[in-house]
Write a protein that holds these residues in place. Structure first.
Motif, PDB file in Angstrom:
ATOM      1  N   ALA A   1       1.148   2.364  -5.520  1.00 33.59           N
ATOM      2  CA  ALA A   1       1.329   0.980  -5.090  1.00 33.59           C
ATOM      3  C   ALA A   1       1.478   0.053  -6.294  1.00 33.59           C
ATOM      4  O   ALA A   1       2.335  -0.837  -6.313  1.00 33.59           O
ATOM      5  CB  ALA A   1       0.169   0.537  -4.207  1.00 33.59           C
ATOM      6  N   GLN A   2       0.644   0.259  -7.313  1.00 32.67           N
ATOM      7  CA  GLN A   2       0.706  -0.587  -8.518  1.00 32.67           C
ATOM      8  C   GLN A   2       2.021  -0.382  -9.269  1.00 32.67           C
ATOM      9  O   GLN A   2       2.638  -1.344  -9.751  1.00 32.67           O
ATOM     10  CB  GLN A   2      -0.465  -0.274  -9.441  1.00 32.67           C
ATOM     11  CG  GLN A   2      -0.531  -1.156 -10.685  1.00 32.67           C
ATOM     12  CD  GLN A   2      -0.766  -2.623 -10.358  1.00 32.67           C
ATOM     13  OE1 GLN A   2      -1.616  -2.949  -9.538  1.00 32.67           O
ATOM     14  NE2 GLN A   2       0.004  -3.511 -10.996  1.00 32.67           N
TER      15      GLN A   2
ATOM     16  N   SER B   1      -1.409   6.179  -2.868  1.00 29.18           N
ATOM     17  CA  SER B   1      -2.487   5.969  -3.837  1.00 29.18           C
ATOM     18  C   SER B   1      -2.357   4.577  -4.423  1.00 29.18           C
ATOM     19  O   SER B   1      -1.299   3.938  -4.338  1.00 29.18           O
ATOM     20  CB  SER B   1      -2.409   7.007  -4.971  1.00 29.18           C
ATOM     21  OG  SER B   1      -1.259   6.762  -5.772  1.00 29.18           O
ATOM     22  N   ALA B   2      -3.446   4.119  -5.025  1.00 30.43           N
ATOM     23  CA  ALA B   2      -3.427   2.821  -5.695  1.00 30.43           C
ATOM     24  C   ALA B   2      -2.439   2.827  -6.853  1.00 30.43           C
ATOM     25  O   ALA B   2      -1.767   1.821  -7.122  1.00 30.43           O
ATOM     26  CB  ALA B   2      -4.829   2.487  -6.201  1.00 30.43           C
ATOM     27  N   GLU B   3      -2.323   3.983  -7.527  1.00 33.70           N
ATOM     28  CA  GLU B   3      -1.417   4.086  -8.674  1.00 33.70           C
ATOM     29  C   GLU B   3       0.038   3.914  -8.251  1.00 33.70           C
ATOM     30  O   GLU B   3       0.813   3.221  -8.920  1.00 33.70           O
ATOM     31  CB  GLU B   3      -1.596   5.444  -9.373  1.00 33.70           C
ATOM     32  CG  GLU B   3      -2.938   5.613 -10.088  1.00 33.70           C
ATOM     33  CD  GLU B   3      -4.097   5.864  -9.125  1.00 33.70           C
ATOM     34  OE1 GLU B   3      -5.262   5.645  -9.538  1.00 33.70           O
ATOM     35  OE2 GLU B   3      -3.836   6.255  -7.959  1.00 33.70           O
TER      36      GLU B   3
ATOM     37  N   ALA C   1       0.832  -1.203   0.000  1.00 37.33           N
ATOM     38  CA  ALA C   1       0.000   0.000   0.000  1.00 37.33           C
ATOM     39  C   ALA C   1       0.864   1.250   0.000  1.00 37.33           C
ATOM     40  O   ALA C   1       2.007   1.236   0.488  1.00 37.33           O
ATOM     41  CB  ALA C   1      -0.919   0.004   1.222  1.00 37.33           C
TER      42      ALA C   1
ATOM     43  N   TRP D   1       0.446  -8.399  -3.804  1.00 30.54           N
ATOM     44  CA  TRP D   1      -0.595  -7.670  -4.531  1.00 30.54           C
ATOM     45  C   TRP D   1      -0.625  -6.211  -4.101  1.00 30.54           C
ATOM     46  O   TRP D   1      -0.207  -5.869  -3.003  1.00 30.54           O
ATOM     47  CB  TRP D   1      -1.961  -8.319  -4.341  1.00 30.54           C
ATOM     48  CG  TRP D   1      -2.472  -8.359  -2.921  1.00 30.54           C
ATOM     49  CD1 TRP D   1      -2.060  -9.200  -1.930  1.00 30.54           C
ATOM     50  CD2 TRP D   1      -3.503  -7.545  -2.354  1.00 30.54           C
ATOM     51  NE1 TRP D   1      -2.752  -8.961  -0.770  1.00 30.54           N
ATOM     52  CE2 TRP D   1      -3.663  -7.957  -0.999  1.00 30.54           C
ATOM     53  CE3 TRP D   1      -4.314  -6.528  -2.850  1.00 30.54           C
ATOM     54  CZ2 TRP D   1      -4.580  -7.365  -0.139  1.00 30.54           C
ATOM     55  CZ3 TRP D   1      -5.243  -5.935  -1.993  1.00 30.54           C
ATOM     56  CH2 TRP D   1      -5.365  -6.361  -0.652  1.00 30.54           C
ATOM     57  N   ALA D   2      -1.079  -5.358  -5.006  1.00 28.52           N
ATOM     58  CA  ALA D   2      -1.154  -3.926  -4.745  1.00 28.52           C
ATOM     59  C   ALA D   2      -2.562  -3.567  -4.284  1.00 28.52           C
ATOM     60  O   ALA D   2      -3.537  -3.830  -4.989  1.00 28.52           O
ATOM     61  CB  ALA D   2      -0.792  -3.145  -6.003  1.00 28.52           C
ATOM     62  N   ALA D   3      -2.656  -2.970  -3.105  1.00 28.46           N
ATOM     63  CA  ALA D   3      -3.958  -2.584  -2.546  1.00 28.46           C
ATOM     64  C   ALA D   3      -4.342  -1.183  -3.018  1.00 28.46           C
ATOM     65  O   ALA D   3      -3.487  -0.364  -3.363  1.00 28.46           O
ATOM     66  CB  ALA D   3      -3.896  -2.624  -1.026  1.00 28.46           C
ATOM     67  N   LYS D   4      -5.641  -0.899  -2.970  1.00 25.41           N
ATOM     68  CA  LYS D   4      -6.097   0.420  -3.416  1.00 25.41           C
ATOM     69  C   LYS D   4      -5.758   1.507  -2.394  1.00 25.41           C
ATOM     70  O   LYS D   4      -5.585   2.669  -2.742  1.00 25.41           O
ATOM     71  CB  LYS D   4      -7.596   0.400  -3.718  1.00 25.41           C
ATOM     72  CG  LYS D   4      -8.489   0.212  -2.493  1.00 25.41           C
ATOM     73  CD  LYS D   4      -9.960   0.247  -2.876  1.00 25.41           C
ATOM     74  CE  LYS D   4     -10.842   0.090  -1.640  1.00 25.41           C
ATOM     75  NZ  LYS D   4     -12.285   0.101  -1.995  1.00 25.41           N
ATOM     76  N   ASP D   5      -5.674   1.103  -1.105  1.00 23.39           N
ATOM     77  CA  ASP D   5      -5.331   2.077  -0.069  1.00 23.39           C
ATOM     78  C   ASP D   5      -4.866   1.323   1.186  1.00 23.39           C
ATOM     79  O   ASP D   5      -4.877   0.087   1.231  1.00 23.39           O
ATOM     80  CB  ASP D   5      -6.503   3.006   0.254  1.00 23.39           C
ATOM     81  CG  ASP D   5      -7.786   2.263   0.631  1.00 23.39           C
ATOM     82  OD1 ASP D   5      -7.699   1.131   1.157  1.00 23.39           O
ATOM     83  OD2 ASP D   5      -8.879   2.814   0.398  1.00 23.39           O
TER      84      ASP D   5
ATOM     85  N   GLU E   1      -7.594  -1.041   2.875  1.00 23.57           N
ATOM     86  CA  GLU E   1      -7.786  -2.341   2.229  1.00 23.57           C
ATOM     87  C   GLU E   1      -6.615  -3.278   2.530  1.00 23.57           C
ATOM     88  O   GLU E   1      -6.809  -4.463   2.797  1.00 23.57           O
ATOM     89  CB  GLU E   1      -7.934  -2.174   0.719  1.00 23.57           C
ATOM     90  CG  GLU E   1      -8.165  -3.508   0.005  1.00 23.57           C
ATOM     91  CD  GLU E   1      -8.217  -3.378  -1.508  1.00 23.57           C
ATOM     92  OE1 GLU E   1      -9.184  -3.893  -2.095  1.00 23.57           O
ATOM     93  OE2 GLU E   1      -7.294  -2.765  -2.098  1.00 23.57           O
TER      94      GLU E   1
END
Length: 336
Positions: A58-59, A54-56, A51, A91-95, A98
């Motif tokens: 993290a991704q 932002s989700a971006e 996390a 995995w990448a979380a949205k925030d 989460e």
């Protein structure tokens, strides 16, 4: 050398993953340190959420970690299955909310500013399960000071990885006065299952790792300022003398092998010029006064029995020859 390096840096999923497979972990802060920690824990078999602000972000860092894993595999630094294990476990979380919602262990790895850490830890604490363990990767900030925003602070402690996390084996564990022994034990088990080694230290300024590291740097910087030696020559001396021993023996083992009476004499010599800076540690003089001079008497800091001295010397000699062969094989670092 590649096979040994791979097994040391990345424990087999069969060995470590079986222990960690049921664990759910979140790493909050996906930059170089946080990403490296997530890499270690995911490769160790745990399911790890990444996390960031932002989700971006993290991704983006998730994608970077997979690309770096491919590079490590291509260089023979990690087993061929490493990237697939990361894809399965990371995995990448949205925030933040989460990421931590169902985590057993959460590692905070945001910038080293107490205000940012407090804000992040407050969000983690509010969204995490009340029994989830929360760690901070701080390298210098008091764990007690950081614990304020954490509900149930007995589950909070410092879990300090070193840079670069995928390759450096040691992790500093720092409980504050209110951390429970159960929390410390659980974190040590988790870190060991990921193939790392731990040392538990008290919550004091700089902890242990950085007090030692910065003490050496401080003395080295003074030597350069006083034009006693160049930075290049000091680095050469550290690398090729006492630093050459340090992968195998810590300072107390080295002192025991050298002889604590020798160390005691050297302190007296240093005191002729630097009486305060090199005052003899009481713990050393007490051992010398008691006739405990290290390995030659079978008692010192580590109390290695005298009859094991030949075995210790044989190991030492073999280790140093192996280290020199490794250095020769790698060649000089691309610094100058």
């Amino acid at each position: 050398m590649t096979e040994n390096a791979s097994s040391a840096a990345a424990p087999s999923i069969d060995a470590a993953g079986a222990v960690n497979a049921a664990r759910k972990i979140a790493v909050v802060g996906s930059g170089y340190m946080g990403g490296g920690i997530a890499h270690v824990l995911a490769l160790g078999g745990a399911r790890v959420a990444l996390a960031d602000v932002s989700a971006e972000v993290a991704q983006k860092n998730y994608d970077r970690l997979l690309a770096e894993s491919d590079e490590f595999v291509a260089a023979g630094l990690f087993p061929e299955s490493s990237t697939e294990i990361l894809k399965k476990n990371l995995w990448a979380a949205k925030d933040i909310e989460e990421a931590v919602a169902d985590a057993d262990f959460i590692e905070e790895a945001v910038p080293e500013l107490i205000a940012i850490k407090h804000q992040t830890l407050a969000r983690i604490s509010a969204a995490a399960r009340p029994d989830a363990i929360i760690g901070s990767n701080t390298s210098t900030i008091s764990i007690a000071d950081l614990s304020g925003p954490v509900a149930h602070p007995e589950r909070f402690l410092g879990v300090h990885f070193s840079n670069p996390s995928p390759f450096v084996p040691g992790v500093e564990i720092i409980p504050h006065a209110g951390t429970s022994a159960t929390t410390v034990g659980a974190v040590r088990d988790l870190i060991h299952a990921a193939g790392k080694q731990t040392a538990v230290v008290k919550d004091v300024t700089g902890f242990v790792l950085n007090r030692l590291q910065y003490a050496l740097f401080h003395e080295a910087a003074q030597l350069v300022e006083q034009e006693i030696a160049t930075a290049e020559d000091i680095d050469t001396l550290v690398r090729t003398t006492f630093g050459f021993r340090l992968p195998f023996f810590g300072p107390f083992a080295i002192a025991d092998m050298a002889g604590l009476d020798v160390y005691n004499f050297c302190y007296k010599s240093l005191q002729t010029e630097f009486p305060e800076r090199f005052a003899t540690p009481k713990i050393l003089s007490d051992l010398v006064d008691a006739g405990k001079l290290g390995t030659k008497t079978g008692a010192g800091f580590l109390n290695v029995p005298a009859e094991r001295t030949p075995e210790l010397i044989a190991y030492r000699n073999k280790a140093y020859v192996a280290m020199q062969k490794l250095i020769d094989e790698l060649g000089p670092a691309p610094i100058s």
